[in-house]
Design an enzyme around this catalytic site. Structure first.
Site, PDB file in Angstrom:
ATOM      1  N   ASN A   1      17.806  28.837 -47.950  1.00 26.67           N
ATOM      2  CA  ASN A   1      17.054  28.288 -46.813  1.00 26.67           C
ATOM      3  C   ASN A   1      16.309  27.021 -47.210  1.00 26.67           C
ATOM      4  O   ASN A   1      16.304  26.018 -46.487  1.00 26.67           O
ATOM      5  CB  ASN A   1      16.031  29.315 -46.310  1.00 26.67           C
ATOM      6  CG  ASN A   1      16.661  30.461 -45.545  1.00 26.67           C
ATOM      7  OD1 ASN A   1      17.828  30.417 -45.190  1.00 26.67           O
ATOM      8  ND2 ASN A   1      15.881  31.496 -45.284  1.00 26.67           N
TER       9      ASN A   1
ATOM     10  N   ARG B   1      26.793  22.084 -38.498  1.00 28.72           N
ATOM     11  CA  ARG B   1      26.325  21.625 -39.798  1.00 28.72           C
ATOM     12  C   ARG B   1      26.703  22.574 -40.934  1.00 28.72           C
ATOM     13  O   ARG B   1      26.485  23.777 -40.854  1.00 28.72           O
ATOM     14  CB  ARG B   1      24.806  21.429 -39.768  1.00 28.72           C
ATOM     15  CG  ARG B   1      24.246  20.818 -41.042  1.00 28.72           C
ATOM     16  CD  ARG B   1      22.757  20.608 -40.905  1.00 28.72           C
ATOM     17  NE  ARG B   1      22.449  19.510 -40.010  1.00 28.72           N
ATOM     18  CZ  ARG B   1      21.412  19.491 -39.174  1.00 28.72           C
ATOM     19  NH1 ARG B   1      20.616  20.533 -39.099  1.00 28.72           N
ATOM     20  NH2 ARG B   1      21.198  18.455 -38.409  1.00 28.72           N
TER      21      ARG B   1
ATOM     22  N   ARG C   1      31.098  28.606 -35.594  1.00 30.00           N
ATOM     23  CA  ARG C   1      31.238  28.994 -36.998  1.00 30.00           C
ATOM     24  C   ARG C   1      32.164  30.209 -37.046  1.00 30.00           C
ATOM     25  O   ARG C   1      31.712  31.346 -36.930  1.00 30.00           O
ATOM     26  CB  ARG C   1      29.886  29.342 -37.622  1.00 30.00           C
ATOM     27  CG  ARG C   1      28.865  28.204 -37.607  1.00 30.00           C
ATOM     28  CD  ARG C   1      27.613  28.595 -38.394  1.00 30.00           C
ATOM     29  NE  ARG C   1      26.512  27.706 -38.142  1.00 30.00           N
ATOM     30  CZ  ARG C   1      26.324  26.526 -38.739  1.00 30.00           C
ATOM     31  NH1 ARG C   1      27.217  26.096 -39.618  1.00 30.00           N
ATOM     32  NH2 ARG C   1      25.270  25.785 -38.465  1.00 30.00           N
TER      33      ARG C   1
ATOM     34  N   TYR D   1      24.238  40.044 -38.851  1.00 31.76           N
ATOM     35  CA  TYR D   1      23.373  39.477 -37.817  1.00 31.76           C
ATOM     36  C   TYR D   1      23.287  40.462 -36.659  1.00 31.76           C
ATOM     37  O   TYR D   1      24.298  41.057 -36.278  1.00 31.76           O
ATOM     38  CB  TYR D   1      23.955  38.178 -37.244  1.00 31.76           C
ATOM     39  CG  TYR D   1      23.948  36.966 -38.127  1.00 31.76           C
ATOM     40  CD1 TYR D   1      23.825  37.066 -39.510  1.00 31.76           C
ATOM     41  CD2 TYR D   1      24.091  35.696 -37.577  1.00 31.76           C
ATOM     42  CE1 TYR D   1      23.844  35.935 -40.310  1.00 31.76           C
ATOM     43  CE2 TYR D   1      24.114  34.554 -38.370  1.00 31.76           C
ATOM     44  CZ  TYR D   1      23.990  34.681 -39.738  1.00 31.76           C
ATOM     45  OH  TYR D   1      24.010  33.572 -40.522  1.00 31.76           O
TER      46      TYR D   1
ATOM     47  N   ARG E   1      11.812  34.880 -34.493  1.00 39.83           N
ATOM     48  CA  ARG E   1      12.102  35.119 -35.913  1.00 39.83           C
ATOM     49  C   ARG E   1      11.572  34.008 -36.816  1.00 39.83           C
ATOM     50  O   ARG E   1      10.997  34.259 -37.859  1.00 39.83           O
ATOM     51  CB  ARG E   1      13.621  35.233 -36.113  1.00 39.83           C
ATOM     52  CG  ARG E   1      14.017  35.634 -37.530  1.00 39.83           C
ATOM     53  CD  ARG E   1      15.507  35.446 -37.754  1.00 39.83           C
ATOM     54  NE  ARG E   1      15.842  34.044 -37.947  1.00 39.83           N
ATOM     55  CZ  ARG E   1      17.035  33.512 -37.728  1.00 39.83           C
ATOM     56  NH1 ARG E   1      17.997  34.272 -37.242  1.00 39.83           N
ATOM     57  NH2 ARG E   1      17.269  32.234 -37.932  1.00 39.83           N
TER      58      ARG E   1
ATOM     59  N   HIS F   1      19.206  37.579 -34.500  1.00 42.87           N
ATOM     60  CA  HIS F   1      19.848  36.371 -33.989  1.00 42.87           C
ATOM     61  C   HIS F   1      19.956  36.276 -32.470  1.00 42.87           C
ATOM     62  O   HIS F   1      20.193  35.192 -31.935  1.00 42.87           O
ATOM     63  CB  HIS F   1      21.247  36.267 -34.618  1.00 42.87           C
ATOM     64  CG  HIS F   1      21.866  34.920 -34.495  1.00 42.87           C
ATOM     65  ND1 HIS F   1      22.970  34.665 -33.701  1.00 42.87           N
ATOM     66  CD2 HIS F   1      21.545  33.736 -35.064  1.00 42.87           C
ATOM     67  CE1 HIS F   1      23.294  33.392 -33.790  1.00 42.87           C
ATOM     68  NE2 HIS F   1      22.456  32.799 -34.610  1.00 42.87           N
TER      69      HIS F   1
ATOM     70  N   HIS G   1      27.394  24.558 -28.410  1.00 38.88           N
ATOM     71  CA  HIS G   1      26.878  25.731 -29.120  1.00 38.88           C
ATOM     72  C   HIS G   1      27.080  27.005 -28.299  1.00 38.88           C
ATOM     73  O   HIS G   1      26.735  28.094 -28.740  1.00 38.88           O
ATOM     74  CB  HIS G   1      25.385  25.503 -29.421  1.00 38.88           C
ATOM     75  CG  HIS G   1      24.786  26.465 -30.378  1.00 38.88           C
ATOM     76  ND1 HIS G   1      23.822  27.391 -30.001  1.00 38.88           N
ATOM     77  CD2 HIS G   1      25.000  26.677 -31.695  1.00 38.88           C
ATOM     78  CE1 HIS G   1      23.465  28.110 -31.050  1.00 38.88           C
ATOM     79  NE2 HIS G   1      24.169  27.701 -32.092  1.00 38.88           N
TER      80      HIS G   1
END
Length: 695
Positions: free
Chosen positions: A49, A398, A368, A461, A554, A582, A428
């Site tokens: 992170n 990214r 992703r 997740y 979160r 998530h 997205h």
């Protein structure tokens, strides 16, 4: 006199709030109730992170500073003030990090697992490592001299290696580098002993610089600005310009130097002079290994699986355990809560459609997808079989750009129609649409989700999947994909809500409407981050009207709770645990349709600069299931943290029965699955009701 909701005193800084989030991740690594490798896992996550934070967020602040731009967020901190605050925060946290690592390594030692430098090994272990060095390491690393005829080499982003001060027989002082390539393992493993590779290379450095004596050495790691800037409007070939952008990622400006503590001053000056960094950009560690993210090598050792939390096997429950998925969707809308509900039905949704001769078209978005995606392989099969396959592959995801490029090319080669995104916007949204011939009619089946189409992350997740065959959703899905593939200016949907035009105004309208209910109102917003100032102002106004507001955020939260006359009625929670929280869920007690799921976080980038979708949960039974999930999380007193007015988070005190929402759901799903296969899929609702009563 009305309070000014634009006052900087009402907002936390985004970057410092993110650091608080990562500290909560570190707190999991400090939790001695967890197995040692589970703790080490959180330490690895903390490090990964932080790397991304530096590559993107700190790099951005440095760029603003260099450009003499004093733009800031609602908190009004300048880039310089933010950079100073970030450095101070991380330097203060470093002692906690060191103690945490030492504690975990000590506990691992009691289980016969060791992390040792080469010099601390036994004689027979050193002999084994020497063999590994000459057979597997020596052939692939290169010594690099640095002098007037050997310029200092370019170091790619996240390069890792050794810097050395050397002396020849004539007492001439030289400097050299040894880069340790990523193809080498971070630790050389001897059964349950893990040896940092740099300690091995350092010991055998004389073999790389024969005739020289090592006077000083220091392992180091560099971080560069890794954000990719693409002038999309000027691009004739988006793939080509993105590939060029990926190559430039390793050429971004240097922003951080990490070293092991005790580095020779002359060697440090040598590095700084060539890297164009100052001492503010240096982070030194006593015992913590450079590149914490590589601790996954130890965590992932299958022989040590008893030292992590037990793995939960997601379950497929009724009606999807026995019925054809498309027949089940025709009977009722279906909502799954991953990873407790298996992700397998989502995979089968695409696989079965790809194999069915009645399928005419498959359309979906991929953000992703993962490296070995069964979903993409099914899409390729469908395209080769002559079905109309349309896929939006978001190449600007990214750090997943290269993987997405590979899938995009494979899909194109198979005959699929591939769209690479929308100029100026990231796509997205998470949506898939199957169109089948059913008799003389066409039938649309739609899957909408809060998470990516990635089977691997779906196991770690928490996310929500929503299947429907309702005509209204099918019509909107068709319009949505037409918008993505054509020149359509049609940007509004009838049942779904799409960013950047619809989601933010709709959320503000819902907040305002619930706020007018006063003390009878209740808003629950669950998201990864809350940054958007317009949303925050709306929440402040609703709080001032007496509406109860629970925020489960979160990560970043720029809203300040508990301010008298502004946010007295707002409580902010954050859940950090075994699973990465998530889902984006938005609940408004008194609205006719009171529950929405979304791909969009409450941030300007999601609401204004991305294509996102928000889905109303029309069936009351499914909405109630989601509400019970939220209530269960708000009852959690094991994983939940509460945000205070001063910006600090405190762990929720244990009052009454212990409630860990992740463990509770695992146990209950296992119980249902093992005891009977005839349960209805409202297990979360029934369980949450039971837990809430008990707590």
């Amino acid at each position: 006199m009305a309070l000014d909701l634009n006052s900087s005193q009402l907002y936390f800084n985004r970057e410092l709030s993110w650091l608080q989030f990562n500290s909560r991740v570190l707190a999991q690594a400090l939790d001695e109730k967890l197995p040692p490798l589970e703790r080490l896992k959180f330490l690895a996550i903390y490090g990964t992170n932080l790397d991304e934070f530096y590559m993107i967020r700190v790099a951005g602040l440095k760029a603003l500073f260099k450009a003499r731009i004093q733009e800031s967020g609602a908190d009004k901190l300048t880039p310089t003030e933010q950079l100073d605050a970030i450095r101070n925060y991380l330097h203060k946290e470093q002692e906690v990090l060191e103690n945490c690592y030492t504690s975990i390594i000590s506990e691992l030692h009691t289980h016969g697992v060791h992390v040792k430098n080469f010099d601390a090994l036994h004689k027979d272990e050193k002999i084994q490592i020497e063999e590994v060095f000459f057979n597997e390491i020596f052939p692939v690393i290169i010594p690099i001299a640095v002098d007037t005829t050997h310029p200092f080499p370019h170091l790619n982003n996240l390069s890792f290696g050794l810097a050395m001060t050397l002396e020849d027989d004539s007492k001439n002082i030289k400097h050299g580098l040894i880069r340790i390539p990523r193809i080498l393992p971070r630790f050389i493993q001897l059964e349950q002993t893990f040896v940092p590779v740099e300690s091995v290379v350092q010991h055998f450095s004389s073999e790389l610089f024969p005739g020289f004596t090592q006077l000083a050495s220091a392992s180091f790691r560099v971080t560069r600005n890794a954000d990719i800037e693409i002038e999309e409007e000027e691009a004739d070939d988006f793939l080509e310009i993105l590939q060029e952008g990926l190559r430039s990622r390793n050429k971004g400006s240097l922003i951080r130097l990490e070293l092991m503590e005790g580095a020779d001053k002359g060697l440090l000056n040598f590095l700084l002079s060539h890297l164009n960094l100052d001492e503010d950009d240096i982070y030194s560690y006593k015992s913590v290994p450079l590149n914490l993210g590589t601790l996954w090598q130890i965590v992932g050792d299958k022989a040590l699986s008893h030292l992590v939390l037990p793995t939960f096997t997601p379950k497929t429950l009724p009606p999807l355990d026995s019925e054809n998925i498309f027949e089940a969707i025709e009977k009722q809308d279906i909502l799954l809560y991953h990873p407790f509900d298996s992700f397998e039905p989502v995979i089968q949704f695409i696989k079965m459609a790809a194999a069915d001769p009645e399928t005419l078209a498959i359309r979906m978005t991929l953000y992703r997808a993962g490296q070995k995606s069964p979903i993409v392989k099914a899409l390729i099969d469908a395209a080769r079989d002559g079905k109309q396959v349309t896929v939006l592959v978001e190449l600007k995801a990214r750090f997943d750009e290269e993987n997405n490029l590979r899938w995009a090319k494979a899909l194109e080669d198979a005959g699929a129609h591939v769209v690479y995104g929308i100029p100026g916007l990231k796509v997205h949204a998470k949506i898939a649409q199957i169109i089948k011939r059913k008799g003389k009619k066409l039938q649309s089946y739609v899957h909408l989700a809060t998470g990516n189409y990635n089977p691997t992350t779906a196991k770690i997740y928490t996310d929500i999947s929503y299947f429907t065959s309702k005509e209204a959703f099918g019509n909107d899905a068709t319009h949505f994909f037409h918008f993505l593939t054509g020149f359509s200016t049609y940007t509004k949907l009838d049942t779904l809500f799409m960013a950047p035009v619809q989601i933010k105004p709709k959320l503000i309208k819902l907040i305002e409407k619930e706020g007018r209910e006063g003390r009878n109102g209740h808003i629950i917003l669950k998201a990864n981050s809350l940054v958007d100032t317009d949303i925050i102002k709306s929440l402040y106004k609703a709080s001032q009207a007496g509406c109860k507001i629970d925020l489960i955020i979160r990560g970043i939260c720029c809203l300040k709770p508990g301010i008298k006359g502004v946010s007295d009625n707002i409580a902010v929670s954050s859940i950090i645990g075994k699973y990465l929280e998530h889902p984006r869920i938005y609940y408004f007690k008194n609205h006719k349709v009171n529950c929405f799921i979304s791909s969009a976080d409450l941030m300007p980038r999601n609401l204004i600069r991305r294509i996102e979708l928000m889905t109303p949960v029309l069936e009351e039974k499914l909405a109630q299931k989601i509400v019970q999930i939220l209530m269960l999380q708000l009852a959690d007193n094991q994983l939940r943290w509460e945000l205070r007015e001063d910006g600090n988070y405190i762990k929720v005190p244990l009052l009454g029965k212990a409630v860990n929402n992740h463990e509770v759901l695992e146990q209950y799903v296992n119980k249902i699955y093992d005891k009977t296969k005839k349960e209805t899929p409202d297990y979360v609702s029934r369980l949450a009701s039971k837990i809430l009563k008990e707590s």
